[in-house]
Motif scaffolding. Structure first.
Motif, PDB file in Angstrom:
ATOM      1  N   MET A   1     -13.581  -3.137   6.129  1.00 16.24           N
ATOM      2  CA  MET A   1     -14.187  -4.112   5.245  1.00 16.24           C
ATOM      3  C   MET A   1     -13.097  -4.526   4.264  1.00 16.24           C
ATOM      4  SD  MET A   1     -17.475  -4.061   2.763  1.00 16.24           S
ATOM      5  CE  MET A   1     -17.576  -5.403   1.491  1.00 16.24           C
ATOM      6  N   PHE A   2     -12.531  -3.432   3.705  1.00 11.59           N
ATOM      7  CA  PHE A   2     -11.436  -3.475   2.625  1.00 11.59           C
ATOM      8  C   PHE A   2     -10.383  -4.368   3.394  1.00 11.59           C
ATOM      9  CE2 PHE A   2      -8.137  -1.766  -0.371  1.00 11.59           C
ATOM     10  CZ  PHE A   2      -8.477  -2.558  -1.346  1.00 11.59           C
ATOM     11  N   GLU A   3      -9.893  -3.673   4.510  1.00 11.63           N
ATOM     12  CA  GLU A   3      -9.155  -4.363   5.035  1.00 11.63           C
ATOM     13  C   GLU A   3      -8.988  -5.962   5.437  1.00 11.63           C
ATOM     14  OE1 GLU A   3      -7.426  -4.045   9.655  1.00 11.63           O
ATOM     15  OE2 GLU A   3      -7.344  -2.133   8.613  1.00 11.63           O
ATOM     16  N   GLY A   4     -10.500  -6.346   5.905  1.00  8.64           N
ATOM     17  CA  GLY A   4     -10.537  -7.721   5.758  1.00  8.64           C
ATOM     18  C   GLY A   4     -10.479  -8.664   4.429  1.00  8.64           C
ATOM     19  N   LEU A   5     -10.782  -8.015   3.461  1.00  6.19           N
ATOM     20  CA  LEU A   5     -10.490  -8.528   2.165  1.00  6.19           C
ATOM     21  C   LEU A   5      -8.933  -8.811   1.978  1.00  6.19           C
ATOM     22  CD1 LEU A   5     -13.117  -6.757   0.044  1.00  6.19           C
ATOM     23  CD2 LEU A   5     -13.139  -9.125   0.775  1.00  6.19           C
ATOM     24  N   VAL A   6      -8.371  -7.936   2.069  1.00 11.26           N
ATOM     25  CA  VAL A   6      -6.825  -7.766   1.955  1.00 11.26           C
ATOM     26  C   VAL A   6      -6.174  -8.729   2.760  1.00 11.26           C
ATOM     27  CG1 VAL A   6      -4.621  -6.599   2.104  1.00 11.26           C
ATOM     28  CG2 VAL A   6      -6.618  -5.706   1.032  1.00 11.26           C
ATOM     29  N   GLU A  19       3.528 -21.674   8.343  1.00 10.42           N
ATOM     30  CA  GLU A  19       2.898 -22.348   9.176  1.00 10.42           C
ATOM     31  C   GLU A  19       1.975 -21.501  10.176  1.00 10.42           C
ATOM     32  OE1 GLU A  19       5.360 -25.259  11.453  1.00 10.42           O
ATOM     33  OE2 GLU A  19       5.840 -26.203   9.484  1.00 10.42           O
ATOM     34  N   GLY A  20       0.922 -22.260  10.646  1.00 11.96           N
ATOM     35  CA  GLY A  20       0.119 -21.328  11.655  1.00 11.96           C
ATOM     36  C   GLY A  20      -0.232 -20.053  11.611  1.00 11.96           C
ATOM     37  N   LEU A  21      -0.157 -19.416  10.121  1.00  8.80           N
ATOM     38  CA  LEU A  21      -0.642 -18.133  10.002  1.00  8.80           C
ATOM     39  C   LEU A  21      -1.773 -17.625  10.518  1.00  8.80           C
ATOM     40  CD1 LEU A  21       0.625 -15.542   8.295  1.00  8.80           C
ATOM     41  CD2 LEU A  21      -0.412 -16.347   6.502  1.00  8.80           C
ATOM     42  N   ASP A  22      -1.939 -16.616  11.192  1.00 10.10           N
ATOM     43  CA  ASP A  22      -3.192 -16.017  11.699  1.00 10.10           C
ATOM     44  C   ASP A  22      -3.037 -14.513  11.541  1.00 10.10           C
ATOM     45  OD1 ASP A  22      -2.048 -15.043  13.991  1.00 10.10           O
ATOM     46  OD2 ASP A  22      -2.469 -16.964  15.047  1.00 10.10           O
ATOM     47  N   LYS A  23      -4.210 -14.045  11.679  1.00  5.98           N
ATOM     48  CA  LYS A  23      -4.385 -12.457  11.616  1.00  5.98           C
ATOM     49  C   LYS A  23      -3.817 -11.684  12.747  1.00  5.98           C
ATOM     50  CE  LYS A  23      -8.576 -13.026   8.917  1.00  5.98           C
ATOM     51  NZ  LYS A  23     -10.000 -12.291   8.729  1.00  5.98           N
ATOM     52  N   ASP A  24      -2.899 -12.411  13.677  1.00  3.40           N
ATOM     53  CA  ASP A  24      -2.352 -11.597  14.600  1.00  3.40           C
ATOM     54  C   ASP A  24      -0.847 -11.596  13.922  1.00  3.40           C
ATOM     55  OD1 ASP A  24      -4.289 -11.790  16.298  1.00  3.40           O
ATOM     56  OD2 ASP A  24      -3.371 -13.483  17.480  1.00  3.40           O
ATOM     57  N   HIS A  25      -0.527 -12.164  13.122  1.00  4.96           N
ATOM     58  CA  HIS A  25       0.925 -11.846  12.425  1.00  4.96           C
ATOM     59  C   HIS A  25       0.816 -10.425  11.428  1.00  4.96           C
ATOM     60  CE1 HIS A  25       1.376 -16.182  13.282  1.00  4.96           C
ATOM     61  NE2 HIS A  25       2.668 -15.810  13.794  1.00  4.96           N
ATOM     62  N   LEU A  26      -0.619 -10.182  11.099  1.00  2.00           N
ATOM     63  CA  LEU A  26      -0.538  -9.251  10.125  1.00  2.00           C
ATOM     64  C   LEU A  26      -0.581  -7.936  10.633  1.00  2.00           C
ATOM     65  CD1 LEU A  26      -3.240 -10.769   7.669  1.00  2.00           C
ATOM     66  CD2 LEU A  26      -0.763 -10.174   7.039  1.00  2.00           C
ATOM     67  N   ASN A  27       0.117  -6.850  10.137  1.00  2.00           N
ATOM     68  CA  ASN A  27      -0.220  -5.523  10.265  1.00  2.00           C
ATOM     69  C   ASN A  27      -0.416  -4.942   8.922  1.00  2.00           C
ATOM     70  OD1 ASN A  27       0.137  -2.633  10.976  1.00  2.00           O
ATOM     71  ND2 ASN A  27       2.264  -3.038  11.837  1.00  2.00           N
ATOM     72  N   ILE A  28      -1.653  -4.152   8.821  1.00  2.00           N
ATOM     73  CA  ILE A  28      -2.072  -3.667   7.659  1.00  2.00           C
ATOM     74  C   ILE A  28      -2.548  -2.250   7.781  1.00  2.00           C
ATOM     75  CG2 ILE A  28      -4.128  -3.723   5.892  1.00  2.00           C
ATOM     76  CD1 ILE A  28      -4.345  -6.768   6.686  1.00  2.00           C
ATOM     77  N   SER A  29      -1.886  -1.352   6.818  1.00  2.00           N
ATOM     78  CA  SER A  29      -2.323  -0.266   6.723  1.00  2.00           C
ATOM     79  C   SER A  29      -2.599   0.091   5.188  1.00  2.00           C
ATOM     80  CB  SER A  29      -0.968   0.755   6.994  1.00  2.00           C
ATOM     81  OG  SER A  29      -1.152   2.121   6.846  1.00  2.00           O
ATOM     82  N   ILE A  30      -3.993  -0.121   5.213  1.00  2.00           N
ATOM     83  CA  ILE A  30      -4.616  -0.461   3.710  1.00  2.00           C
ATOM     84  C   ILE A  30      -4.447   0.967   2.825  1.00  2.00           C
ATOM     85  CG2 ILE A  30      -6.743  -0.362   2.546  1.00  2.00           C
ATOM     86  CD1 ILE A  30      -5.772  -3.070   3.624  1.00  2.00           C
TER      87      ILE A  30
END
Length: 83
Positions: A1-6, A19-30
């Motif tokens: 859940m917290f990862e989704g907020l960030v 441009e064209g930013l989507d969640k596939d570009h993100l690598n999150i280690s909260i």
């Protein structure tokens, strides 16, 4: 859940410039405070707000790293590194 907020916050803030930013570009280690954006393309309007006499014709960024100090968020800076 917290990862989704960030993720949503990063998408909102960076989406103005990329441009064209989507969640596939993100690598999150909260919990470690690490967020990484990879292989993004700048919008042609990315620097318009600065009022500088430059125009982005084509621009890309290989990596944007965010280091977020969760334990001391009120007293330590968020560090953003662009490569």
């Amino acid at each position: 859940m917290f990862e989704g907020l960030v993720s949503d916050l990063v998408m909102k803030v960076c989406g103005e410039y990329v441009e064209g930013l989507d969640k596939d570009h993100l690598n999150i280690s909260i919990w470690s405070g690490k967020v990484k954006l990879e292989k993004v393309v700048l919008k042609s309007s990315a620097f318009d707000e600065l009022g500088l006499p430059i125009t982005v014709v084509k621009g890309s960024i290989e990596v944007i790293d965010f280091d977020i100090p969760w334990k001391s968020i009120q007293s330590s800076p968020v560090v953003i590194t662009i490569k």
